[in-house]
Design a protein around this motif. Structure first.
Motif, PDB file in Angstrom:
ATOM      1  N   CYS A  10       1.281  -0.968   0.024  1.00  0.00           N
ATOM      2  CA  CYS A  10       0.133  -0.278   0.113  1.00  0.00           C
ATOM      3  C   CYS A  10       0.651   1.751   0.015  1.00  0.00           C
ATOM      4  N   ASN A  11       2.079   1.294  -0.077  1.00  0.00           N
ATOM      5  CA  ASN A  11       3.114   2.218  -0.224  1.00  0.00           C
ATOM      6  C   ASN A  11       2.994   2.814   1.020  1.00  0.00           C
ATOM      7  N   GLY A  12       2.565   2.070   2.786  1.00  0.00           N
ATOM      8  CA  GLY A  12       2.792   2.996   3.520  1.00  0.00           C
ATOM      9  C   GLY A  12       1.952   3.677   4.150  1.00  0.00           C
ATOM     10  N   ILE A  13       0.232   3.733   3.026  1.00  0.00           N
ATOM     11  CA  ILE A  13      -0.375   4.149   2.887  1.00  0.00           C
ATOM     12  C   ILE A  13      -1.507   4.191   4.348  1.00  0.00           C
ATOM     13  N   GLY A  14      -1.502   2.469   4.240  1.00  0.00           N
ATOM     14  CA  GLY A  14      -1.715   1.640   5.198  1.00  0.00           C
ATOM     15  C   GLY A  14      -3.938   1.268   4.499  1.00  0.00           C
ATOM     16  N   ALA A  15      -4.084   1.802   2.951  1.00  0.00           N
ATOM     17  CA  ALA A  15      -5.314   1.547   3.252  1.00  0.00           C
ATOM     18  C   ALA A  15      -5.429   1.112   1.522  1.00  0.00           C
ATOM     19  N   ASN A  16      -5.881   0.388   1.058  1.00  0.00           N
ATOM     20  CA  ASN A  16      -5.162   0.131  -0.516  1.00  0.00           C
ATOM     21  C   ASN A  16      -6.697   1.674  -0.547  1.00  0.00           C
ATOM     22  N   PRO A  17      -6.591   2.105  -1.982  1.00  0.00           N
ATOM     23  CA  PRO A  17      -7.520   3.753  -2.645  1.00  0.00           C
ATOM     24  C   PRO A  17      -8.980   3.321  -2.472  1.00  0.00           C
ATOM     25  N   LEU A  18      -9.221   3.888  -2.739  1.00  0.00           N
ATOM     26  CA  LEU A  18     -10.737   3.810  -2.647  1.00  0.00           C
ATOM     27  C   LEU A  18     -11.557   3.376  -3.967  1.00  0.00           C
TER      28      LEU A  18
END
Length: 51
Positions: A10-18
């Motif tokens: 997830c590139n460090g975001i913690g969530a997948n895109p909308l």
């Protein structure tokens, strides 16, 4: 990603895109690779790798 401490899934975001559901609901879901933390160390644990 290990050097940056970020989950490679997830590139460090913690969530997948909308995402768009069939009923036009926009939703976001936790990254399964790091359980939503965005951390490389959690990704390594989930995927059986040593951090």
């Amino acid at each position: 990603m290990q050097a940056q401490g970020k989950c490679p899934d997830c590139n460090g975001i913690g969530a997948n895109p909308l995402i768009m559901h069939e009923f036009a609901y926009i939703d976001r879901y936790d990254c399964p690779g790091c359980n939503g933390s965005g951390l490389f160390s959690d990704w390594a644990k989930v995927n059986g790798r040593h951090s």
